[in-house]
Design an enzyme around this catalytic site. Structure first.
Site, PDB file in Angstrom:
ATOM      1  CB  SER A 109       4.158   8.243   8.342  1.00 26.14           C
ATOM      2  OG  SER A 109       3.146   9.110   7.890  1.00 26.14           O
TER       3      SER A 109
ATOM      4  NE  ARG B 268       1.020   8.612   9.680  1.00 26.85           N
ATOM      5  CZ  ARG B 268       1.215   7.425  10.246  1.00 26.85           C
ATOM      6  NH1 ARG B 268       1.047   7.247  11.534  1.00 26.85           N
ATOM      7  NH2 ARG B 268       1.565   6.379   9.535  1.00 26.85           N
TER       8      ARG B 268
ATOM      9  CG  HIS C 136      -2.475   4.625   2.708  1.00 23.94           C
ATOM     10  ND1 HIS C 136      -1.906   4.880   1.498  1.00 23.94           N
ATOM     11  CD2 HIS C 136      -1.444   4.618   3.594  1.00 23.94           C
ATOM     12  CE1 HIS C 136      -0.597   5.018   1.636  1.00 23.94           C
ATOM     13  NE2 HIS C 136      -0.287   4.865   2.906  1.00 23.94           N
TER      14      HIS C 136
ATOM     15  CG  ASP D 225       3.425   7.385   1.318  1.00 21.20           C
ATOM     16  OD1 ASP D 225       2.362   7.001   1.836  1.00 21.20           O
ATOM     17  OD2 ASP D 225       4.502   6.762   1.436  1.00 21.20           O
TER      18      ASP D 225
HETATM   19  C1  MIC Z   1       3.401   4.802   5.985  1.00 18.80           C
HETATM   20  O1  MIC Z   1       3.952   3.895   5.368  1.00 18.80           O
HETATM   21  O2  MIC Z   1       3.673   5.097   7.165  1.00 18.80           O
HETATM   22  C2  MIC Z   1       2.338   5.620   5.277  1.00 18.80           C
HETATM   23  C3  MIC Z   1       1.035   5.255   5.883  1.00 18.80           C
HETATM   24  O3  MIC Z   1       2.305   5.272   3.913  1.00 18.80           O
HETATM   25  C4  MIC Z   1       2.673   7.100   5.443  1.00 18.80           C
HETATM   26  C5  MIC Z   1       1.644   8.014   4.923  1.00 18.80           C
HETATM   27  C6  MIC Z   1       0.464   8.207   5.835  1.00 18.80           C
HETATM   28  O4  MIC Z   1       0.620   8.221   7.057  1.00 18.80           O
HETATM   29  O5  MIC Z   1      -0.633   8.357   5.299  1.00 18.80           O
HETATM   30  C7  MIC Z   1       4.014   7.511   4.831  1.00 18.80           C
HETATM   31  O6  MIC Z   1       4.862   6.665   4.605  1.00 18.80           O
HETATM   32  O7  MIC Z   1       4.249   8.703   4.633  1.00 18.80           O
HETATM   33 FE1  SF4 Z   2       1.414   1.773   1.911  1.00 18.27          FE
HETATM   34 FE2  SF4 Z   2       3.168   3.166   3.374  1.00 18.27          FE
HETATM   35 FE3  SF4 Z   2       3.019   0.503   3.549  1.00 18.27          FE
HETATM   36 FE4  SF4 Z   2       3.980   1.583   1.374  1.00 18.27          FE
HETATM   37  S1  SF4 Z   2       4.858   1.719   3.407  1.00 18.27           S
HETATM   38  S2  SF4 Z   2       2.534  -0.108   1.466  1.00 18.27           S
HETATM   39  S3  SF4 Z   2       2.725   3.413   1.164  1.00 18.27           S
HETATM   40  S4  SF4 Z   2       1.440   1.968   4.138  1.00 18.27           S
END
Ligand code: MIC
Ligand code: SF4
Length: 647
Positions: free
Chosen positions: A537, A539, A65, A119
């Site tokens: 997400s 997170r 990321h 994730d």
């Molecule tokens: C996303 O696709 O929203 C992310 C960024 O991959 C997140 C993880 C994050 O916020 O670091 C997810 O899908 O959980």
């Molecule tokens: Fe990365 Fe999340 Fe996007 Fe997948 S959905 S490419 S893990 S930021």
């Protein structure tokens, strides 16, 4: 009685509980994986628990990321993750090796396993016939510390597939977009989707993974396919056939619901701004001009689909009004495309080829211009996520994306004039694990933390009474991107909660941070939400930052699974309106008072909430299971696990 696939896997991993929907169960986990944006916290939390080695058979730390490196912060995080993996016994997938879900599918996933990933798109592994679930960092850290993974047994819904996709015009992306249209972003909450039926044989492993990846957008706990000869074919091509087992549902297996889908009827579909379930058929948007196209991400990065894209771009030039970005999901796919000349076709068309990472999907570069329309083969199109607040993001298959890049407008693949090659899955993949560092034996390794890496904040145990101000009243389907945005300005602070908390709700209300800090000294804040609060997400920062800012409770009509768990893990009460109409009684600025909290939690009582200024009351409940009650009372999961593991 016959068993479905989910029951078979859970039963073989069950530590306690009864596999009935709604029951609390604990399972043994085979793999935990992290990505850098959530992983720095996860590994700091693991360190804070106090063990010096992981207690799961396999852990992998990915970096995908935070790759822009516009200053020291990203690189410091990478070094921290590399040294933490070495110290604690995890594999380390170096930056450049690709997106966690794609690489994990290629190199580690195996049928019958249970995996957790920090994730929300961890269900990608479901394409392999395994149970692969997205969780917050603290849940992952506690499992790595030897705790079973505990969750409420979801309902199992069967998606019965018949027919065959009309390839190459229709792809797996169109299947999941059709399901999103049918079921919406709330349709999967509390459910696991298990695919079956004769149509399953029509889908290759990577096509299945596209479907299970974006099952996350349905709000599902996870999705899973059987493990059959297509699974074996992929594993063989990855040199891992020894990891294959057959996994099918029994003939007389039962499900809480069955949904039938005829693959032959699936059409090219497209999700419109600003939600992945705002889906129409591509035909309906035919001719709409597009300014930007992005192809890749963890949803659509297989060699087969990327080569299909290359076949569309071959000998053509990207339309002068369009910018095309391509981010292949893994080094394996990238290297194969380079070897067979596909990358040459892509570059020659004028595409801007990016590294193997999340990139524009999470607003790390590639933001569209003001008010522009961006068409992406990704999985989320929440407002502002691209990095441009007033951009319009559409989601569609890589085929629809590539055609639009050439034509400058949306084209229905069935009536476009461009030839699309029908590509098969390769017989062998290029296997080169030179960017994966195996766990180190030397335990003397020192973990290196740059100056932006700060301690994990811990909440005090719960008070018996809350008197707090409603700081924000929000609508339905609030995403964790709304609560704590991503993007190139914010993501580098994922290891620094005091700093990242300044961005809380920033895209919704610029004044939130100041108001929260003021309220913190006067009893704290409360957030009011509608249905499906916290979707998207995984997170945990979307819970940690509010906790750090003194948020005591979120009162909503319903919650998304991962975010609800994250709130509890950080000691914030997730409360639900007993009567959803009471939502209308509350205004921003109201002071809410809840008394006898600990007694109400312990005795499962309804909590009376008083709106102090108007002296009116309404009722809420918390629906906490026995463990969640303990966590909330103690101030969260970290103190709880530390006590269990270290004593
Ligand atoms: C996303 O696709 O929203 C992310 C960024 O991959 C997140 C993880 C994050 O916020 O670091 C997810 O899908 O959980
Ligand atoms: Fe990365 Fe999340 Fe996007 Fe997948 S959905 S490419 S893990 S930021």
């Amino acid at each position: 009685m016959g068993k479905n696939i989910v029951e078979k896997i859970l039963e073989s991993h069950l530590v306690y509980g009864d596999l009935k929907p709604g029951n609390l169960i604990g399972v043994r986990v085979d793999e935990v994986y992290t990505q850098d944006a959530t992983g720095t916290m996860t590994w700091l939390e693991f360190e804070a628990i106090g063990l010096d080695r992981i207690k799961v058979p396999l852990a992998v730390s990915y970096v995908d990321h935070n790759m822009l490196q516009s200053n020291f912060m990203n690189a410091d995080d990478h070094l921290f993750l590399r040294t933490a993996a070495a110290k604690f016994g995890a594999y380390f997938s170096r930056p450049g090796n690709g997106i966690c879900h794609q690489v994990n599918l290629e190199r580690f996933a195996a049928p019958g396993m249970i995996a957790l990933g920090t994730d929300s798109h961890t269900p990608t592994g479901g394409g392999m016939g395994m149970i692969s679930i997205g969780v917050g960092g603290l849940d992952a850290a506690s499992v790595m510390a030897g705790m079973p993974f505990e969750f409420t047994m979801p309902k199992i819904v069967k998606i019965y597939l018949t027919g065959k996709l009309r390839r190459p015009h229709v792809t797996a992306m169109d299947v999941i977009l059709s399901l999103l249209k049918m079921l919406t972003v709330k349709g999967g909450v509390g459910k696991i989707f298990e695919y079956g039926g004769p149509g399953v044989k029509d889908l290759s492993l990577t096509e299945r993974a596209t479907i299970t990846n974006m099952g996350a957008e349905l709000g599902a706990t996870t999705s899973i396919f059987p493990s059959d000869e297509n699974t074996l074919k992929f594993l063989k091509a990855q040199g891992r056939q020894h990891q294959w087992i057959e996994l099918e549902a029994d003939e007389d297996a039962t499900y809480s619901e069955i949904i039938e889908i005829d693959l032959s009827n699936i059409e090219p579909m497209i999700a419109q701004p600003h939600s992945p379930d705002n889906v129409v058929s591509v035909k309906e948007l035919k001719g709409m001009k597009i300014d930007q196209v992005c192809i890749g991400s963890c949803t659509n990065s297989s060699y087969k689909i990327m080569k299909t894209v290359a076949s569309i771009l071959r000998g053509k030039t990207v339309h002068p009004d369009v910018t095309l970005f391509v981010n292949p999901g893994s080094k394996q796919v990238y290297e194969m495309l380079a070897k067979d000349g596909s990358i040459e076709d892509i570059i020659s068309s004028g595409a801007r080829v990016l590294e193997s990472a999340c990139g524009p999907c999470i607003g790390m570069g590639g933001a569209p211009g003001s008010g522009q329309k961006s068409l992406r083969s990704y999985n989320r199109n929440f407002k502002g996520r691209s990095g441009t607040k007033d951009a319009f993001v559409y989601l569609a298959s890589p085929v629809v994306c590539a055609l639009a890049a050439i034509e400058g407008k949306i084209v229905d693949p069935f009536d476009g004039s461009i030839k699309i090659d029908l590509i098969d899955e390769p017989e062998t993949f290029l296997i080169n694990d030179n960017m994966i560092i195996p766990p180190q034996k030397d335990r003397e390794i020192k973990i290196i933390k740059g100056p932006n890496i700060k301690e994990v904040p811990i909440k005090e145990p719960l008070e018996t009474k809350i008197t707090a101000e409603v700081l924000l009243k929000l609508g339905d389907n609030i995403t964790t991107d709304d609560i704590l945005p991503a993007g190139s300005q914010v993501l580098p602070y994922r290891s620094n909660i005091p700093m990242i908390s300044t961005f809380t709700f920033k895209n919704i209300d610029e004044t939130f941070y100041e108001r929260a800090i003021n309220a913190k000294n006067k009893g704290g804040g409360i957030i009011i939400g509608g249905e499906n609060y916290g979707q998207g997400s995984s997170r945990e920062h979307a819970a940690m930052a509010p906790m750090f800012l003194g948020i005591k409770a979120v009162i909503a009509k319903s919650f998304a699974r991962i975010h609800r768990a994250n709130l509890i893990n950080f000691g914030i009460l997730p409360l639900i309106f007993v009567n959803p109409d009471d939502y209308d009684k509350i205004q921003q600025g109201d002071i809410l008072e809840i008394v006898d909290l600990i007694d109400s939690i312990k005795s499962d009582q309804v909590y009376r909430v008083r709106v102090v200024q108007r002296d009116i009351y309404f009722d809420v409940i918390s629906n906490l299971n026995s463990k969640e009650k303990e966590l909330i009372v103690q101030g969260g999961l970290l103190p709880y696990v530390r006590k269990k593991v270290i004593g």
